[in-house]
Design a protein around this motif. Structure first.
Motif, mmCIF file in Angstrom:
data_model
loop_
_atom_site.group_PDB
_atom_site.id
_atom_site.type_symbol
_atom_site.label_atom_id
_atom_site.label_comp_id
_atom_site.label_asym_id
_atom_site.label_seq_id
_atom_site.Cartn_x
_atom_site.Cartn_y
_atom_site.Cartn_z
ATOM 1 N N PRO A 20 38.889 3.544 2.948
ATOM 2 C CA PRO A 20 37.895 4.518 3.435
ATOM 3 C C PRO A 20 38.118 4.923 4.881
ATOM 4 N N THR A 21 38.517 3.957 5.716
ATOM 5 C CA THR A 21 38.766 4.271 7.124
ATOM 6 C C THR A 21 39.954 5.200 7.274
ATOM 7 N N LEU A 22 41.034 4.880 6.524
ATOM 8 C CA LEU A 22 42.218 5.735 6.591
ATOM 9 C C LEU A 22 41.913 7.130 6.068
ATOM 10 N N ALA A 23 41.157 7.194 4.948
ATOM 11 C CA ALA A 23 40.843 8.496 4.361
ATOM 12 C C ALA A 23 39.971 9.320 5.290
ATOM 13 N N ALA A 25 39.861 9.264 8.503
ATOM 14 C CA ALA A 25 40.701 9.786 9.582
ATOM 15 C C ALA A 25 41.510 10.974 9.104
ATOM 16 N N ASP A 26 41.971 10.920 7.860
ATOM 17 C CA ASP A 26 42.760 12.029 7.327
ATOM 18 C C ASP A 26 41.894 13.253 7.041
ATOM 19 N N ARG A 50 36.620 16.403 18.236
ATOM 20 C CA ARG A 50 36.677 14.995 18.625
ATOM 21 C C ARG A 50 35.734 14.193 17.734
ATOM 22 N N GLU A 51 36.204 13.032 17.271
ATOM 23 C CA GLU A 51 35.336 12.176 16.482
ATOM 24 C C GLU A 51 34.277 11.547 17.389
ATOM 25 N N ASN A 93 44.676 9.941 -0.024
ATOM 26 C CA ASN A 93 45.273 10.237 1.283
ATOM 27 C C ASN A 93 44.343 11.045 2.189
ATOM 28 N N GLY A 94 43.138 11.396 1.700
ATOM 29 C CA GLY A 94 42.155 12.091 2.531
ATOM 30 C C GLY A 94 42.476 13.539 2.825
#
Length: 282
Positions: A20-23, A25-26, A50-51, A93-94
């Motif tokens: 979930p974190t990687l997705a 970000a994508d 910006r996040e 892969n988001g």
């Protein structure tokens, strides 16, 4: 002896936690890719978002059924403008570039939005774009007031139309401390009580408030605004309004005082008062 099957489970569990974190970000990368390249024939080149961790909290509250405004209040995030969207079927892969470009182009490339928050659950993403409320610093007050005066006089230096009425170029205004104090008092009243009106809470009209300030006038007028954080932007907004523009271009005025007041708990966040005047007998 170590169980090989148990050893193999740990990397799998770690990957499951990280997905979930990687997705998410994508997903942010996908939105910024659309801002860079454009969509639906509209040009890109828009600054990346910006996040923001509080905006991510907004997205989490949205996933639980909250309204956008309610989610912002719960997360303690103050936005001048915002937009949210939910996207289903997000791949591992988001990459949601095509979905964003096809269905949410206009909002995604809005240059006013500068921050983003994403919350992921399984294959669904909640995305929030926002224009953050960033009020001017107290130390900048004098410079901002001077900039408003500069922009008002730049407008008065050229003929212009205010709605259907045409106005010639008129002389520049000068800054007056008494009018500025009156403007600050009224801006603070509006910010404290969360209203914007030419009628004060005590029923007073602008002319009464100017008189109470000690300014002896032969002509006076007032422009108000809220929710705008920059000097250039507030003057530009007044010039787009026929009535406010007419005040700016009125040759009867020779002086002004301007001020703003901030209340971060109020939805508008910032209130402006611009008081025009001509001293009595001049």
């Amino acid at each position: 002896m170590t169980d090989l099957r148990a050893r193999c489970q740990y990397p799998a569990l770690l990957l499951a936690l990280l997905l979930p974190t990687l997705a998410h970000a994508d997903v942010i990368d996908s939105v910024n890719a659309v801002r860079a390249s454009g969509c639906e024939g509209k040009p890109g080149g828009v600054a990346p978002l910006r996040e923001n961790s509080r905006l991510r909290e907004v997205a989490r509250h949205l996933s639980q059924g909250a309204s956008l405004r309610g989610a912002q209040q719960r997360a303690g995030y103050h936005a001048l403008s915002s937009f949210s969207v939910s996207v289903s079927g997000v791949p591992p892969n988001g990459d949601v570039t095509h979905i964003i470009a096809t269905h949410f182009c206009q909002q995604s490339i809005n240059p006013a939005f500068r921050e983003i928050g994403v919350w992921m659950e399984n294959s669904q993403a909640w995305i929030t774009y926002a224009e953050p409320f960033t009020p001017p610093a107290p130390a900048d007050r004098s410079a901002i007031n001077a900039r408003v005066l500069e922009q008002v006089n730049a407008a008065r230096a050229h003929p212009r139309r205010c709605g259907a009425a045409a106005y010639p170029a008129v002389p520049a205004l000068t800054r007056n401390a008494v009018l500025e104090h009156a403007a600050l008092d009224y801006a603070q009243e509006m910010a404290t009580f969360g209203f914007m009106s030419h009628t004060g809470r005590d029923g007073s009209a602008p002319q009464e408030r100017i008189t109470r300030s000690g300014y002896r006038w032969s002509e006076t007028g007032e422009n108000l605004a809220s929710g705008i954080t920059g000097a250039d932007e507030v003057v530009a907004g007044w010039l787009q309004s026929p009535e406010h523009c007419a005040n700016i271009m009125d040759a009867a005025y020779s002086q002004l005082g301007v001020a703003y007041a901030v209340n971060a708990r109020d939805p508008a966040g910032i209130y402006w008062a611009l008081e025009f005047g001509r001293p009595f007998g001049k």
